[in-house]
Design a protein around this motif. Structure first.
Motif, PDB file in Angstrom:
ATOM      1  N   LEU A  82       6.544  -0.002   4.266  1.00 41.13           N
ATOM      2  CA  LEU A  82       7.289   1.089   3.648  1.00 41.13           C
ATOM      3  C   LEU A  82       6.560   2.417   3.811  1.00 41.13           C
ATOM      4  N   MET A  83       5.237   2.408   3.687  1.00 41.67           N
ATOM      5  CA  MET A  83       4.491   3.656   3.854  1.00 41.67           C
ATOM      6  C   MET A  83       4.693   4.220   5.256  1.00 41.67           C
ATOM      7  N   PHE A  84       4.634   3.374   6.274  1.00 42.38           N
ATOM      8  CA  PHE A  84       4.820   3.854   7.641  1.00 42.38           C
ATOM      9  C   PHE A  84       6.251   4.347   7.864  1.00 42.38           C
ATOM     10  N   LYS A  85       7.175   3.782   7.127  1.00 43.50           N
ATOM     11  CA  LYS A  85       8.572   4.204   7.262  1.00 43.50           C
ATOM     12  C   LYS A  85       8.823   5.549   6.595  1.00 43.50           C
ATOM     13  N   THR A  86       8.103   5.835   5.518  1.00 47.63           N
ATOM     14  CA  THR A  86       8.393   7.025   4.713  1.00 47.63           C
ATOM     15  C   THR A  86       7.388   8.157   4.906  1.00 47.63           C
ATOM     16  N   ALA A 114      20.793   2.274  -6.655  1.00 45.06           N
ATOM     17  CA  ALA A 114      20.967   2.279  -5.202  1.00 45.06           C
ATOM     18  C   ALA A 114      20.688   3.663  -4.616  1.00 45.06           C
ATOM     19  N   THR A 115      21.149   4.707  -5.320  1.00 39.65           N
ATOM     20  CA  THR A 115      20.938   6.069  -4.847  1.00 39.65           C
ATOM     21  C   THR A 115      19.463   6.415  -4.798  1.00 39.65           C
ATOM     22  N   THR A 116      18.739   6.058  -5.849  1.00 38.25           N
ATOM     23  CA  THR A 116      17.312   6.361  -5.899  1.00 38.25           C
ATOM     24  C   THR A 116      16.551   5.546  -4.861  1.00 38.25           C
ATOM     25  N   GLN A 117      16.885   4.278  -4.719  1.00 30.09           N
ATOM     26  CA  GLN A 117      16.215   3.449  -3.720  1.00 30.09           C
ATOM     27  C   GLN A 117      16.435   4.005  -2.322  1.00 30.09           C
ATOM     28  N   GLU A 118      17.625   4.527  -2.086  1.00 30.29           N
ATOM     29  CA  GLU A 118      17.913   5.103  -0.762  1.00 30.29           C
ATOM     30  C   GLU A 118      16.995   6.270  -0.471  1.00 30.29           C
ATOM     31  N   LEU A 119      16.755   7.108  -1.479  1.00 34.46           N
ATOM     32  CA  LEU A 119      15.870   8.261  -1.300  1.00 34.46           C
ATOM     33  C   LEU A 119      14.440   7.814  -1.032  1.00 34.46           C
ATOM     34  N   TYR A 120      13.937   6.849  -1.795  1.00 33.77           N
ATOM     35  CA  TYR A 120      12.528   6.466  -1.687  1.00 33.77           C
ATOM     36  C   TYR A 120      12.253   5.549  -0.501  1.00 33.77           C
ATOM     37  N   THR A 121      13.265   4.917   0.064  1.00 37.78           N
ATOM     38  CA  THR A 121      13.035   4.118   1.266  1.00 37.78           C
ATOM     39  C   THR A 121      13.262   4.949   2.527  1.00 37.78           C
ATOM     40  N   ARG A 122      13.959   6.063   2.419  1.00 40.49           N
ATOM     41  CA  ARG A 122      14.118   6.969   3.564  1.00 40.49           C
ATOM     42  C   ARG A 122      12.929   7.898   3.692  1.00 40.49           C
ATOM     43  N   GLY A 123      12.388   8.325   2.552  1.00 34.66           N
ATOM     44  CA  GLY A 123      11.228   9.206   2.568  1.00 34.66           C
ATOM     45  C   GLY A 123      11.610  10.672   2.610  1.00 34.66           C
ATOM     46  N   ILE A 135       0.846  -1.183   0.000  1.00 40.70           N
ATOM     47  CA  ILE A 135       0.000   0.000   0.000  1.00 40.70           C
ATOM     48  C   ILE A 135       0.887   1.241   0.000  1.00 40.70           C
ATOM     49  N   ASN A 136       0.972   1.910  -1.160  1.00 44.36           N
ATOM     50  CA  ASN A 136       1.840   3.077  -1.248  1.00 44.36           C
ATOM     51  C   ASN A 136       1.567   3.822  -2.549  1.00 44.36           C
ATOM     52  N   ALA A 137       2.142   4.998  -2.662  1.00 46.06           N
ATOM     53  CA  ALA A 137       2.096   5.795  -3.892  1.00 46.06           C
ATOM     54  C   ALA A 137       3.402   6.563  -3.974  1.00 46.06           C
ATOM     55  N   TYR A 138       3.821   6.877  -5.184  1.00 48.25           N
ATOM     56  CA  TYR A 138       5.121   7.498  -5.404  1.00 48.25           C
ATOM     57  C   TYR A 138       5.003   8.618  -6.441  1.00 48.25           C
ATOM     58  N   ALA A 139       5.800   9.650  -6.252  1.00 49.58           N
ATOM     59  CA  ALA A 139       5.936  10.691  -7.261  1.00 49.58           C
ATOM     60  C   ALA A 139       7.403  10.793  -7.639  1.00 49.58           C
ATOM     61  N   ALA A 140       7.661  11.041  -8.905  1.00 47.60           N
ATOM     62  CA  ALA A 140       9.019  11.306  -9.379  1.00 47.60           C
ATOM     63  C   ALA A 140       9.015  12.666 -10.055  1.00 47.60           C
ATOM     64  N   GLN A 180      -6.642   2.020  10.242  1.00 45.86           N
ATOM     65  CA  GLN A 180      -7.392   0.903  10.814  1.00 45.86           C
ATOM     66  C   GLN A 180      -6.773  -0.464  10.521  1.00 45.86           C
ATOM     67  N   ARG A 181      -5.762  -0.493   9.646  1.00 44.93           N
ATOM     68  CA  ARG A 181      -5.116  -1.773   9.360  1.00 44.93           C
ATOM     69  C   ARG A 181      -4.378  -2.268  10.601  1.00 44.93           C
ATOM     70  N   LYS A 182      -4.162  -3.564  10.685  1.00 43.82           N
ATOM     71  CA  LYS A 182      -3.512  -4.144  11.844  1.00 43.82           C
ATOM     72  C   LYS A 182      -2.067  -3.656  11.963  1.00 43.82           C
ATOM     73  N   PRO A 183      -1.623  -3.362  13.191  1.00 47.34           N
ATOM     74  CA  PRO A 183      -0.212  -2.980  13.389  1.00 47.34           C
ATOM     75  C   PRO A 183       0.698  -4.106  12.873  1.00 47.34           C
ATOM     76  N   GLY A 184       1.760  -3.716  12.240  1.00 49.65           N
ATOM     77  CA  GLY A 184       2.686  -4.711  11.713  1.00 49.65           C
ATOM     78  C   GLY A 184       2.307  -5.273  10.368  1.00 49.65           C
ATOM     79  N   ASP A 185       1.233  -4.751   9.756  1.00 47.31           N
ATOM     80  CA  ASP A 185       0.819  -5.186   8.418  1.00 47.31           C
ATOM     81  C   ASP A 185       1.973  -4.949   7.445  1.00 47.31           C
TER      82      ASP A 185
END
Length: 289
Positions: A249-253, A194-203, A110-115, A239-244
């Motif tokens: 990734l959405m909760f991280k970013t 790797a550089t781009t993934q680092e940006l999108y996983t850090r948020g 569950i996520n969305a991204y912009a570039a 409302q989704r269960k914690p730890g889903d």
């Protein structure tokens, strides 16, 4: 030499090294390295604004990384539908002439991204949470706002992302000196990935996410949709269960949904709005519901 200047120097050096041969950098695994270098030789300077062609070139390469992680959903009617909704919302902005591209990723997360440059993706997992077109418009409005405010470009020009891009082009220039051929080109693609993934996983910064929420509800309202629909999506996520795992990734970013809901409530306040569309029938028709 500061990071911004060293990054610009590295991009320029790579451009000159390749250009003296009269050759063009190739497109590798979807990454237009020539366009990336042309853009990078100017845009990484901290006080230099991106031109639109530079922004689009960078966004094309970033979008290629996202598509490398998850392919587009094969449902073509759904892709066309999301593009129609997204372009209608984008048409309410000062950048309506930008070549906007919207896509649904074949991904249950569950996520969305912009570039940069108008590339926007929403996962099938997030689409499946939605019940109507207004909710889709609210989510797309949030991502459109990231492009309008150039949040990802700002992130690329600062902090660890800027250092990562500096290392990328410095590495490429050094490898080219040794004429390592296709191996070097492949390593460049890996470094950019790797550089781009680092940006999108850090948020992004929390402030950027809150700003995108505020703008997203306004854009949805301009387009004729219920601006409270984005709040409905956030409530479903909360409302989704914690730890889903689908939300990890959405909760991280992103900030916590509860914090985003409170911020949107402050934005809308007691605003009196006419009855606006939710587009439930059009949305449900895409899934045969």
């Amino acid at each position: 030499m500061n990071t911004a200047k060293s990054t610009a120097t590295a991009f320029t050096l790579l451009y000159l090294l390749w250009g003296c041969e009269g050759a063009q950098l190739p497109t590798i695994n979807g990454f237009n390295l020539q366009a990336l270098v042309n853009a990078g030789s100017k845009v990484v300077e901290a006080n230099r604004d991106y031109t639109e062609p530079e922004e689009v070139a960078m966004g094309h390469s970033v979008a290629s990384v996202l598509l490398g992680a998850a392919r587009l959903d094969p449902n073509q009617p759904l892709q066309r539908y999301v593009n129609r909704v997204g372009r209608w919302v984008a048409n309410q902005t000062e950048r309506r002439e930008l070549a906007w591209h919207f896509g649904v990723l074949d991904d249950t997360n569950i996520n969305a991204y912009a570039a940069p440059g108008g590339y926007i993706f929403v996962t099938r997992g997030l689409i499946n949470l939605m019940e109507n077109e207004a909710e889709l418009a609210g989510v797309l409005g949030h991502e459109i706002a990231h492009v309008l405010r150039q949040h990802h470009l700002k992130a690329m020009r600062s902090g660890s992302s800027q250092q990562a891009f500096s290392e990328l082009v410095g590495f490429a220039a050094e490898r080219y000196r040794h004429r390592s051929g296709d191996a070097m080109k492949g390593e460049m693609a890996k470094r950019f990935l790797a550089t781009t993934q680092e940006l999108y996983t850090r948020g992004l910064d929390r402030g950027d996410e809150f700003e995108a929420d505020r703008m997203g509800v306004i854009l949805a309202a301009r387009a004729g949709y219920d601006p409270f629909a984005l709040m409905a999506v956030l409530q479903k996520i909360e409302q989704r269960k914690p730890g889903d795992r689908a939300l990890s990734l959405m909760f991280k970013t992103h900030p916590a949904p509860a914090d985003r809901l409170m911020a949107i409530e402050r934005t809308l306040g007691d605003v009196k709005l006419p009855e606006l569309a939710i587009g439930e029938r059009r949305f449900q028709a895409q899934f045969g519901r």
